[in-house]
Write an enzyme that holds these catalytic residues in place. Structure first.
Site, PDB file in Angstrom:
ATOM      1  N   ASP A 104       0.820  -1.216   0.000  1.00 43.42           N
ATOM      2  CA  ASP A 104       0.000   0.000   0.000  1.00 43.42           C
ATOM      3  C   ASP A 104       0.858   1.271   0.000  1.00 43.42           C
ATOM      4  O   ASP A 104       0.446   2.314   0.478  1.00 43.42           O
ATOM      5  CB  ASP A 104      -0.962  -0.003   1.195  1.00 43.42           C
ATOM      6  CG  ASP A 104      -0.228  -0.091   2.519  1.00 43.42           C
ATOM      7  OD1 ASP A 104       1.006  -0.306   2.500  1.00 43.42           O
ATOM      8  OD2 ASP A 104      -0.874   0.052   3.568  1.00 43.42           O
ATOM      9  N   HIS A 109      24.700   2.752 -17.009  1.00 41.75           N
ATOM     10  CA  HIS A 109      23.612   3.191 -16.135  1.00 41.75           C
ATOM     11  C   HIS A 109      23.742   2.596 -14.738  1.00 41.75           C
ATOM     12  O   HIS A 109      22.761   2.171 -14.120  1.00 41.75           O
ATOM     13  CB  HIS A 109      22.251   2.881 -16.767  1.00 41.75           C
ATOM     14  CG  HIS A 109      21.885   3.868 -17.834  1.00 41.75           C
ATOM     15  ND1 HIS A 109      20.832   3.689 -18.680  1.00 41.75           N
ATOM     16  CD2 HIS A 109      22.446   5.048 -18.191  1.00 41.75           C
ATOM     17  CE1 HIS A 109      20.761   4.716 -19.520  1.00 41.75           C
ATOM     18  NE2 HIS A 109      21.735   5.546 -19.247  1.00 41.75           N
ATOM     19  N   ASP A 126      27.495  11.109 -12.705  1.00 41.15           N
ATOM     20  CA  ASP A 126      26.521  11.651 -13.662  1.00 41.15           C
ATOM     21  C   ASP A 126      25.282  11.958 -12.838  1.00 41.15           C
ATOM     22  O   ASP A 126      24.545  11.046 -12.445  1.00 41.15           O
ATOM     23  CB  ASP A 126      26.244  10.609 -14.748  1.00 41.15           C
ATOM     24  CG  ASP A 126      25.310  11.121 -15.834  1.00 41.15           C
ATOM     25  OD1 ASP A 126      24.584  12.111 -15.602  1.00 41.15           O
ATOM     26  OD2 ASP A 126      25.297  10.502 -16.928  1.00 41.15           O
ATOM     27  N   ASP A 186      21.931  18.019 -16.101  1.00 33.16           N
ATOM     28  CA  ASP A 186      22.491  16.687 -16.372  1.00 33.16           C
ATOM     29  C   ASP A 186      24.001  16.850 -16.565  1.00 33.16           C
ATOM     30  O   ASP A 186      24.446  17.187 -17.655  1.00 33.16           O
ATOM     31  CB  ASP A 186      21.819  16.134 -17.643  1.00 33.16           C
ATOM     32  CG  ASP A 186      22.304  14.735 -17.995  1.00 33.16           C
ATOM     33  OD1 ASP A 186      23.055  14.137 -17.203  1.00 33.16           O
ATOM     34  OD2 ASP A 186      21.929  14.253 -19.077  1.00 33.16           O
ATOM     35  N   HIS A 233      27.809   5.182 -26.746  1.00 32.11           N
ATOM     36  CA  HIS A 233      26.558   5.969 -26.659  1.00 32.11           C
ATOM     37  C   HIS A 233      26.635   7.216 -27.525  1.00 32.11           C
ATOM     38  O   HIS A 233      27.667   7.549 -28.095  1.00 32.11           O
ATOM     39  CB  HIS A 233      26.232   6.312 -25.199  1.00 32.11           C
ATOM     40  CG  HIS A 233      27.323   7.051 -24.465  1.00 32.11           C
ATOM     41  ND1 HIS A 233      27.570   8.388 -24.655  1.00 32.11           N
ATOM     42  CD2 HIS A 233      28.224   6.626 -23.545  1.00 32.11           C
ATOM     43  CE1 HIS A 233      28.556   8.766 -23.857  1.00 32.11           C
ATOM     44  NE2 HIS A 233      28.993   7.709 -23.188  1.00 32.11           N
ATOM     45  N   HIS A 290      21.602  14.718 -26.147  1.00 31.97           N
ATOM     46  CA  HIS A 290      20.147  14.540 -26.138  1.00 31.97           C
ATOM     47  C   HIS A 290      19.555  15.868 -25.725  1.00 31.97           C
ATOM     48  O   HIS A 290      20.224  16.686 -25.091  1.00 31.97           O
ATOM     49  CB  HIS A 290      19.740  13.409 -25.182  1.00 31.97           C
ATOM     50  CG  HIS A 290      20.269  13.550 -23.779  1.00 31.97           C
ATOM     51  ND1 HIS A 290      19.724  14.418 -22.857  1.00 31.97           N
ATOM     52  CD2 HIS A 290      21.310  12.949 -23.149  1.00 31.97           C
ATOM     53  CE1 HIS A 290      20.402  14.317 -21.717  1.00 31.97           C
ATOM     54  NE2 HIS A 290      21.381  13.445 -21.865  1.00 31.97           N
ATOM     55  N   HIS A 319      16.067  13.481 -20.579  1.00 35.91           N
ATOM     56  CA  HIS A 319      16.127  13.242 -22.024  1.00 35.91           C
ATOM     57  C   HIS A 319      14.846  13.848 -22.549  1.00 35.91           C
ATOM     58  O   HIS A 319      13.813  13.176 -22.613  1.00 35.91           O
ATOM     59  CB  HIS A 319      16.199  11.741 -22.348  1.00 35.91           C
ATOM     60  CG  HIS A 319      17.411  11.081 -21.764  1.00 35.91           C
ATOM     61  ND1 HIS A 319      17.483   9.736 -21.510  1.00 35.91           N
ATOM     62  CD2 HIS A 319      18.604  11.590 -21.372  1.00 35.91           C
ATOM     63  CE1 HIS A 319      18.669   9.444 -20.981  1.00 35.91           C
ATOM     64  NE2 HIS A 319      19.366  10.552 -20.886  1.00 35.91           N
ATOM     65  N   GLU A 322      28.240  15.011 -24.176  1.00 36.29           N
ATOM     66  CA  GLU A 322      28.774  14.066 -23.198  1.00 36.29           C
ATOM     67  C   GLU A 322      29.584  12.926 -23.800  1.00 36.29           C
ATOM     68  O   GLU A 322      29.177  11.772 -23.727  1.00 36.29           O
ATOM     69  CB  GLU A 322      27.649  13.500 -22.337  1.00 36.29           C
ATOM     70  CG  GLU A 322      26.429  12.980 -23.099  1.00 36.29           C
ATOM     71  CD  GLU A 322      25.366  12.428 -22.153  1.00 36.29           C
ATOM     72  OE1 GLU A 322      25.731  11.640 -21.271  1.00 36.29           O
ATOM     73  OE2 GLU A 322      24.191  12.793 -22.296  1.00 36.29           O
ATOM     74  N   TYR A 361      35.330   4.141 -22.456  1.00 31.65           N
ATOM     75  CA  TYR A 361      35.179   3.076 -21.451  1.00 31.65           C
ATOM     76  C   TYR A 361      36.007   1.888 -21.908  1.00 31.65           C
ATOM     77  O   TYR A 361      35.738   1.317 -22.965  1.00 31.65           O
ATOM     78  CB  TYR A 361      33.691   2.698 -21.325  1.00 31.65           C
ATOM     79  CG  TYR A 361      32.801   3.923 -21.236  1.00 31.65           C
ATOM     80  CD1 TYR A 361      32.514   4.517 -20.011  1.00 31.65           C
ATOM     81  CD2 TYR A 361      32.312   4.527 -22.405  1.00 31.65           C
ATOM     82  CE1 TYR A 361      31.740   5.670 -19.941  1.00 31.65           C
ATOM     83  CE2 TYR A 361      31.536   5.677 -22.339  1.00 31.65           C
ATOM     84  CZ  TYR A 361      31.253   6.247 -21.118  1.00 31.65           C
ATOM     85  OH  TYR A 361      30.501   7.390 -21.055  1.00 31.65           O
ATOM     86  N   ARG A 401      33.687  10.072 -18.558  1.00 32.11           N
ATOM     87  CA  ARG A 401      32.706  10.835 -19.337  1.00 32.11           C
ATOM     88  C   ARG A 401      32.713  12.270 -18.807  1.00 32.11           C
ATOM     89  O   ARG A 401      32.897  12.486 -17.605  1.00 32.11           O
ATOM     90  CB  ARG A 401      31.303  10.219 -19.204  1.00 32.11           C
ATOM     91  CG  ARG A 401      30.221  10.980 -19.967  1.00 32.11           C
ATOM     92  CD  ARG A 401      28.937  10.167 -20.159  1.00 32.11           C
ATOM     93  NE  ARG A 401      28.209   9.870 -18.959  1.00 32.11           N
ATOM     94  CZ  ARG A 401      28.135   8.670 -18.391  1.00 32.11           C
ATOM     95  NH1 ARG A 401      28.763   7.638 -18.915  1.00 32.11           N
ATOM     96  NH2 ARG A 401      27.438   8.484 -17.278  1.00 32.11           N
ATOM     97  N   GLU A 447      30.340  15.777 -19.231  1.00 36.08           N
ATOM     98  CA  GLU A 447      29.051  16.228 -19.787  1.00 36.08           C
ATOM     99  C   GLU A 447      28.687  17.625 -19.315  1.00 36.08           C
ATOM    100  O   GLU A 447      28.670  17.903 -18.114  1.00 36.08           O
ATOM    101  CB  GLU A 447      27.945  15.255 -19.350  1.00 36.08           C
ATOM    102  CG  GLU A 447      26.555  15.665 -19.785  1.00 36.08           C
ATOM    103  CD  GLU A 447      25.492  14.636 -19.398  1.00 36.08           C
ATOM    104  OE1 GLU A 447      25.650  14.004 -18.326  1.00 36.08           O
ATOM    105  OE2 GLU A 447      24.527  14.471 -20.161  1.00 36.08           O
TER     106      GLU A 447
HETATM  107 MN   LIG Z   1      23.027  13.083 -20.315  1.00 37.14          MN
END
Ligand SMILES: [Mn+2]
Length: 439
Positions: A36, A235, A252, A263, A342, A346, A353, A377, A381, A399, A401
């Protein structure tokens, strides 16, 4: 400078691009977490964009004649447990809508609101909205001796609202800049605080604390706080490992401020000092990112930016001896994708996004124009077990960004103040962490 958001104008702009037909758009649902208990409610960005109403179980019908909101009627018992509700009485006073009805009346009222329009615009991805609309259309089609035209076309609303949201007004730009500033502060705090005594969860909590203290509602998406090889999972969200000296930390994370996302990604050393091998890769990613920002010019496309990013990264990998061959071919045949899997950009806005089209109605890639916002970004890797990678680079994930807003004079980097060069990052890692806790 800040102008008030005019939901009426947004509704009018939508009607213009849907040829003055009728649009049906639903709020998000409250989603059960377990038994619940529900997940915290977050309104649908497009619904919020068109009327600014934050409750679930509501639905908006926009037609040239009027805007109608269906919502839950006030209920003293529910209000005792869940807090104040808007209710139909107050809705027409407070919101930019002409009529408000109890959501329970939807099945009865929707047919007449759709009647006499040629097309109904509804998000094809929203099964419930589709069901409501189809039932109403069936109902209309069955009415005999009717003098009005029944709608016979169903069109996908998704890209039309997305096209409106693509270009941000001054009010939206101010909110996005504030969101970027808050996230930037949290990234600086993370750089100053992280060390081998801390772990990923500490840093996630620290950043969330700063987001909320600065007035954001929280993180705009699941923050990625990835030490060492955890950065190789794009991710990664477990955020529960200890940091090790000699490793990098990839973060990130962005804030959500008044409905708008930032972002930001930064990568920095646990020890505060990059190793020589880490510096080589970091500098390559940074060079690609700076080249990409330089290409952020009105009239260019996100594809142009991605292509330039790939070229710089691939050239660098060839120079380092990691890839071998012709740069164009290596990109075309997917070799670069092994290490840069990637995209570069975006759209950014209410959604991290942002739900905006990448192609226009002629299927041409959208050209950058003032008010459009997006990320840049690039990353690299290197798997731990790839024999083509010199051992000193294996397990490195980097990375970088930033968030860009196009202005009439060109690109504004909304996250330019977040440390990014090797020397800036090392300096930020040596700052006093306590200064970020209580300002
Ligand atoms: Mn991004």
């Amino acid at each position: 400078m800040q102008e008030l958001t005019s939901y009426r104008n947004r509704q009018k702009n939508l009607l213009e691009i849907i040829n003055n037909q009728v649009a049906v758009i639903r709020s998000n649902d409250l989603v059960t977490r377990n038994h619940d208990t529900e997940f915290p409610f977050r309104q649908s960005s497009s619904f919020n964009y068109l009327c600014g109403f934050g409750e679930h179980d509501s639905l908006l019908v926009i037609s040239p004649a009027k805007t109608t909101l269906f919502l839950r009627e006030t209920d003293p018992f529910l209000e005792l447990w869940m807090g104040k509700m808007m209710g139909t009485q107050r809705a027409t006073d407070i919101l930019d809508v002409d009529e408000a009805y109890d959501i329970k009346e939807l099945a009865e009222k929707l047919p007449e609101l759709l009647d006499d329009h040629q097309d109904v615009y509804v998000d094809f991805g929203d099964e419930k909205a589709m069901t409501f609309v189809k039932e109403a259309m069936t109902n209309l089609a069955r009415r005999k001796r009717k003098k009005t035209q029944s709608p016979h076309g169903l069109k996908n609303l998704y890209d039309y609202v997305g096209a409106l949201r693509l270009v941000k007004d001054n009010n939206e730009r101010a909110r996005m800049q504030r969101s970027a500033d808050i996230a930037g502060l949290a990234h600086r705090a993370a750089m100053a605080t992280a060390n081998k005594e801390r772990n990923e969860a500490d840093i996630e909590n620290l950043m969330e604390f700063i987001f909320k203290r600065e007035g954001a509602s929280g993180a705009a998406y699941g923050s990625i706080i990835a030490g060492g090889e955890n950065a190789l999972c794009l991710h990664y969200i477990e955020n529960n490992s200890n940091f090790k000296d000699g490793d990098l930390i990839l973060i990130d994370a962005g804030a959500e401020f008044q409905g708008y996302a930032s972002d930001i990604t930064r990568t920095f050393p646990v020890s505060g000092k990059f190793t020589e091998a880490q510096k080589e890769i970091y500098q390559l990613v940074l060079d690609a990112q700076i080249a990409a920002i330089a290409l952020s010019i009105n009239g260019k496309t996100l594809d142009d930016i991605h292509n330039e990013t790939c070229r710089v990264l691939c050239e660098g990998l060839v120079n380092l001896g990691i890839l071998e061959g012709d740069v164009k071919e290596l990109i075309a045949n997917g070799e670069l994708k092994k290490y840069y899997p990637h995209g570069t950009s975006h759209w950014l806005g209410m959604d991290v996004h942002d739900q905006c089209p990448y192609k226009d109605e002629n299927n041409e890639t959208i050209k950058l124009a003032p008010g459009m916002s997006f990320t840049i970004e690039p990353g690299l890797y290197f798997p731990t077990n790839d024999p083509n990678i010199p051992e000193k680079y294996r397990g490195i994930g980097i990375r970088i960004e930033d968030d860009i807003m196009m202005d009439k004079d060109g690109a504004v980097n909304m996250t330019a103040s977040v440390p990014k060069t090797i020397s800036e990052v090392e300096r930020a890692c040596s700052e006093d962490p306590s200064q970020f806790l209580f300002l």
